[in-house]
Design an enzyme around this catalytic site. Sequence first.
Site, PDB file in Angstrom:
ATOM      1  N   HIS A 278       5.695 -20.456 -18.436  1.00 20.05           N
ATOM      2  CA  HIS A 278       5.867 -20.908 -19.815  1.00 20.05           C
ATOM      3  C   HIS A 278       6.088 -19.704 -20.730  1.00 20.05           C
ATOM      4  O   HIS A 278       5.522 -18.628 -20.514  1.00 20.05           O
ATOM      5  CB  HIS A 278       4.652 -21.713 -20.271  1.00 20.05           C
TER       6      HIS A 278
ATOM      7  N   ASP B 215       5.090 -18.683 -23.597  1.00 21.75           N
ATOM      8  CA  ASP B 215       4.009 -17.936 -24.241  1.00 21.75           C
ATOM      9  C   ASP B 215       3.237 -17.057 -23.259  1.00 21.75           C
ATOM     10  O   ASP B 215       2.281 -16.380 -23.654  1.00 21.75           O
ATOM     11  CB  ASP B 215       3.061 -18.878 -24.991  1.00 21.75           C
TER      12      ASP B 215
ATOM     13  N   HIS C  77      -2.142 -27.483 -14.265  1.00 23.85           N
ATOM     14  CA  HIS C  77      -1.297 -27.377 -15.447  1.00 23.85           C
ATOM     15  C   HIS C  77      -0.014 -28.164 -15.200  1.00 23.85           C
ATOM     16  O   HIS C  77       0.175 -28.760 -14.137  1.00 23.85           O
ATOM     17  CB  HIS C  77      -1.022 -25.903 -15.747  1.00 23.85           C
TER      18      HIS C  77
END
Length: 251
Positions: free
Chosen positions: A62, A64, A139
């Site tokens: 991801h 970030d 996740h």
Amino acid sequence: MEIIFLGTGVAIPQKGRVQSGVLVRLEEKPLLVDCGSGVLSRFPDAGISHTEVDTVLLSHLHLDHVADLVPLLKANWLRGKTNMRIYGPDGTEDWLSKMLGAYEYIQDEVDVDVIELTPGKEFTPEGFDCEITCASAAHSVPTLAYRVTAEDGEFVYSGDTEPCRNIMDLAVEADLLIHECSFPPGTKVTNHTTPSTLAEMLEDYNKEIGSICLTHFYPEMKGHEREAIHRLKDYVEGEVILAEDLMRLEL
């Protein structure tokens, strides 16, 4: 072993928090864990040269957690350092190839070795005197948690995850668990953690984990810091720590 939190935030901008990144000094050699947006700019604030970094662990892909990885490669290249070893979950090599493919002038100048890991893998990164073990997190994309064991101590980094037994089992008898805590108690959320859901998981572990450091805070967590500490303090042998950008911990 020194742990430096370069970034403790998420994809939403917040004053004082950039995206995820942790630098670990093992006998002065730095190991970077995740490299989200803003992490590269934290190196001067931390008093560390980015060119010291030649090994990176990625928990997942991801933005970030990876947005500053290509900028790090470019910054190093501009200072004459071209080699990098990157460990990450399934898909890391394809992702990086596509990213570098958009910047051929960088792609042709850097020497990047990508090692994709599977849960349960144990390895020692070249040039380090430590052992690393990874486990799968809970996740929305393939995500790895890491346990780093060195002479000075042991810690676990959760990456982004719901509380899960894979990570708790990995953290048993570790000195420190660095665990995401994205939202305040009572928030209904999947793929991430709140103090309440983490406490429920820790109930089964009878203080088998040393201390916990919470990180990866969404803006909604602001004002709930004391509540988080109070909710978790009875479940660990040590203390509950709230991570801040540029905070340093010694093991």
